[in-house]
Design a protein around this motif. Sequence first.
Motif, PDB file in Angstrom:
ATOM      1  N   GLU A 130       0.664  -1.163  -0.059  1.00 50.87           N
ATOM      2  CA  GLU A 130      -0.031  -0.014   0.056  1.00 50.87           C
ATOM      3  C   GLU A 130       0.805   1.172  -0.126  1.00 50.87           C
ATOM      4  O   GLU A 130       0.351   2.122  -0.522  1.00 50.87           O
ATOM      5  CB  GLU A 130      -0.878   0.052   1.154  1.00 50.87           C
ATOM      6  CG  GLU A 130      -2.037  -0.840   1.332  1.00 50.87           C
ATOM      7  CD  GLU A 130      -2.622  -1.082   2.641  1.00 50.87           C
ATOM      8  OE1 GLU A 130      -3.803  -1.314   2.630  1.00 50.87           O
ATOM      9  OE2 GLU A 130      -2.376  -0.309   3.619  1.00 50.87           O
ATOM     10  N   VAL A 131       2.208   1.128   0.789  1.00 45.30           N
ATOM     11  CA  VAL A 131       2.785   2.319   0.978  1.00 45.30           C
ATOM     12  C   VAL A 131       3.593   2.557  -0.298  1.00 45.30           C
ATOM     13  O   VAL A 131       3.486   3.862  -0.942  1.00 45.30           O
ATOM     14  CB  VAL A 131       3.690   2.201   2.073  1.00 45.30           C
ATOM     15  CG1 VAL A 131       5.118   1.624   1.736  1.00 45.30           C
ATOM     16  CG2 VAL A 131       4.209   3.818   2.316  1.00 45.30           C
ATOM     17  N   GLU A 132       3.826   1.689  -1.187  1.00 47.27           N
ATOM     18  CA  GLU A 132       4.231   1.826  -2.785  1.00 47.27           C
ATOM     19  C   GLU A 132       3.490   2.466  -3.572  1.00 47.27           C
ATOM     20  O   GLU A 132       3.634   3.384  -4.277  1.00 47.27           O
ATOM     21  CB  GLU A 132       4.845   0.427  -3.270  1.00 47.27           C
ATOM     22  CG  GLU A 132       6.075  -0.058  -2.488  1.00 47.27           C
ATOM     23  CD  GLU A 132       6.778  -0.908  -3.524  1.00 47.27           C
ATOM     24  OE1 GLU A 132       7.046  -2.129  -3.118  1.00 47.27           O
ATOM     25  OE2 GLU A 132       7.137  -0.617  -4.608  1.00 47.27           O
ATOM     26  N   GLU A 133       2.049   2.023  -3.591  1.00 46.18           N
ATOM     27  CA  GLU A 133       0.862   2.546  -4.236  1.00 46.18           C
ATOM     28  C   GLU A 133       0.741   4.128  -3.751  1.00 46.18           C
ATOM     29  O   GLU A 133       0.232   4.639  -4.584  1.00 46.18           O
ATOM     30  CB  GLU A 133      -0.279   1.702  -3.905  1.00 46.18           C
ATOM     31  CG  GLU A 133      -1.230   1.694  -4.905  1.00 46.18           C
ATOM     32  CD  GLU A 133      -2.432   0.806  -4.792  1.00 46.18           C
ATOM     33  OE1 GLU A 133      -2.524  -0.416  -4.879  1.00 46.18           O
ATOM     34  OE2 GLU A 133      -3.417   1.368  -4.428  1.00 46.18           O
ATOM     35  N   LEU A 134       0.696   4.241  -2.712  1.00 44.98           N
ATOM     36  CA  LEU A 134       0.528   5.705  -1.866  1.00 44.98           C
ATOM     37  C   LEU A 134       1.588   6.486  -2.739  1.00 44.98           C
ATOM     38  O   LEU A 134       1.452   7.501  -3.159  1.00 44.98           O
ATOM     39  CB  LEU A 134       0.632   5.524  -0.774  1.00 44.98           C
ATOM     40  CG  LEU A 134       0.713   7.105  -0.008  1.00 44.98           C
ATOM     41  CD1 LEU A 134      -0.718   7.724   0.107  1.00 44.98           C
ATOM     42  CD2 LEU A 134       1.559   7.244   1.599  1.00 44.98           C
ATOM     43  N   PHE A 135       2.920   6.213  -2.474  1.00 45.89           N
ATOM     44  CA  PHE A 135       3.794   7.247  -3.268  1.00 45.89           C
ATOM     45  C   PHE A 135       3.764   7.125  -4.830  1.00 45.89           C
ATOM     46  O   PHE A 135       4.063   8.271  -5.119  1.00 45.89           O
ATOM     47  CB  PHE A 135       5.148   6.533  -2.809  1.00 45.89           C
ATOM     48  CG  PHE A 135       5.745   7.008  -1.480  1.00 45.89           C
ATOM     49  CD1 PHE A 135       5.145   6.518  -0.280  1.00 45.89           C
ATOM     50  CD2 PHE A 135       6.495   8.112  -1.225  1.00 45.89           C
ATOM     51  CE1 PHE A 135       5.553   6.813   0.828  1.00 45.89           C
ATOM     52  CE2 PHE A 135       6.919   8.371   0.000  1.00 45.89           C
ATOM     53  CZ  PHE A 135       6.453   7.809   1.071  1.00 45.89           C
ATOM     54  N   LEU A 178      11.620   3.484  -2.131  1.00 45.10           N
ATOM     55  CA  LEU A 178      10.889   4.804  -2.412  1.00 45.10           C
ATOM     56  C   LEU A 178      11.754   5.887  -2.628  1.00 45.10           C
ATOM     57  O   LEU A 178      11.377   6.878  -3.301  1.00 45.10           O
ATOM     58  CB  LEU A 178       9.943   4.842  -1.021  1.00 45.10           C
ATOM     59  CG  LEU A 178       8.793   3.705  -0.743  1.00 45.10           C
ATOM     60  CD1 LEU A 178       8.174   4.280   0.454  1.00 45.10           C
ATOM     61  CD2 LEU A 178       7.736   3.569  -1.909  1.00 45.10           C
ATOM     62  N   ARG A 179      12.998   5.928  -1.767  1.00 45.63           N
ATOM     63  CA  ARG A 179      13.610   7.077  -1.905  1.00 45.63           C
ATOM     64  C   ARG A 179      14.085   7.435  -3.340  1.00 45.63           C
ATOM     65  O   ARG A 179      14.181   8.406  -4.002  1.00 45.63           O
ATOM     66  CB  ARG A 179      14.670   7.142  -1.032  1.00 45.63           C
ATOM     67  CG  ARG A 179      15.373   8.430  -0.976  1.00 45.63           C
ATOM     68  CD  ARG A 179      16.401   8.599   0.305  1.00 45.63           C
ATOM     69  NE  ARG A 179      17.346   7.581   0.159  1.00 45.63           N
ATOM     70  CZ  ARG A 179      18.728   7.428   0.955  1.00 45.63           C
ATOM     71  NH1 ARG A 179      18.845   8.597   1.814  1.00 45.63           N
ATOM     72  NH2 ARG A 179      19.258   6.355   1.067  1.00 45.63           N
ATOM     73  N   ALA A 180      14.595   6.110  -3.962  1.00 51.62           N
ATOM     74  CA  ALA A 180      15.356   6.073  -5.292  1.00 51.62           C
ATOM     75  C   ALA A 180      14.258   6.420  -6.188  1.00 51.62           C
ATOM     76  O   ALA A 180      14.610   7.169  -7.289  1.00 51.62           O
ATOM     77  CB  ALA A 180      15.822   4.764  -5.503  1.00 51.62           C
ATOM     78  N   GLU A 181      13.093   5.702  -6.142  1.00 51.49           N
ATOM     79  CA  GLU A 181      11.883   5.952  -7.082  1.00 51.49           C
ATOM     80  C   GLU A 181      11.091   7.311  -7.027  1.00 51.49           C
ATOM     81  O   GLU A 181      10.871   7.609  -8.081  1.00 51.49           O
ATOM     82  CB  GLU A 181      11.165   4.630  -7.142  1.00 51.49           C
ATOM     83  CG  GLU A 181      11.836   3.526  -7.641  1.00 51.49           C
ATOM     84  CD  GLU A 181      10.812   2.318  -7.925  1.00 51.49           C
ATOM     85  OE1 GLU A 181       9.444   2.556  -7.857  1.00 51.49           O
ATOM     86  OE2 GLU A 181      11.211   1.162  -7.856  1.00 51.49           O
ATOM     87  N   TYR A 182      10.727   7.825  -5.974  1.00 53.09           N
ATOM     88  CA  TYR A 182      10.036   9.018  -5.820  1.00 53.09           C
ATOM     89  C   TYR A 182      10.511   9.893  -5.096  1.00 53.09           C
ATOM     90  O   TYR A 182       9.679  11.174  -5.292  1.00 53.09           O
ATOM     91  CB  TYR A 182       8.855   8.229  -5.216  1.00 53.09           C
ATOM     92  CG  TYR A 182       8.175   7.114  -5.766  1.00 53.09           C
ATOM     93  CD1 TYR A 182       7.380   7.126  -6.857  1.00 53.09           C
ATOM     94  CD2 TYR A 182       8.229   5.833  -4.962  1.00 53.09           C
ATOM     95  CE1 TYR A 182       6.838   5.945  -7.422  1.00 53.09           C
ATOM     96  CE2 TYR A 182       7.609   4.751  -5.560  1.00 53.09           C
ATOM     97  CZ  TYR A 182       6.932   4.865  -6.637  1.00 53.09           C
ATOM     98  OH  TYR A 182       6.314   4.013  -7.511  1.00 53.09           O
TER      99      TYR A 182
END
Length: 222
Positions: A130-135, A178-182
């Motif tokens: 879910e957190v990936e989807e959020l970001f 998340l840091r790398a992608e978003y």
Amino acid sequence: MKNFQSRLQDLKSTIPESVKIVAVSKTKPVEDIQEAYETGQRIFGENKVQEMLNKFLKLPVDIDWHLIGHLQSNKVKQVVSMVGMIHSVDSLKLLNKIQTESQKINRVVPCLIQVHIAMEDSKFGFAPEEVEELFQHLQMEDYPNVRFCGLMGMASFVDDDQQVTNEFRLLKNLFDKLRAEYMADNPDFQEISMGMTGDYKLAVSQGSTMIRVGTLLFGSRS
Ligand SMILES: *Cc1c(COP(=O)(O)O)cnc(C)c1O
């Protein structure tokens, strides 16, 4: 009995200097927090809004109050003016409410997204998927009054060090992804809040940047 200062020194001697310590003062009286403050500690963690607000009014203004417990949307308004960081952003609704209320008072509030990493299903937080989807869907420009500072998680309360280590590693890996992608353009995104009295060493070994320690510093809670 040892005092706060010697406990804090003992704790500091076991972790790198760069790891921030949130002294979790929930249920402890203002006198205990004042004593800790006088040793130089500035970051204190509380898990209940009303308790944090009561203590805030009685203690020095330069205390950095971190909210580490579940926050109901209807209480956001009460905390945004004084809180130093919210570790427990566990829904999109809450995130949106923090944006709205912070904007009203023209403040930018540092926040961590809480991720559910434990096997137990009782805890709050986004699931890792879910957190990936959020970001993925998050439009940063919609949140000018939220500072996205990183992630927070709690491991399972079990004796199995391997399981706890795996859960912390999951959070660290998710943070890196998340840091790398978003968040490549966001230098604020740098905190991984993980580790408590029973498991902070494992958390630090897995890359924690911020530990939330209560019992070890203040003694057991009644
Ligand atoms: C109470 C609490 C802590 C600290 O727990 P200790 O085991 O006393 O160190 C850390 N994080 C959260 C979210 C808590 O509620």
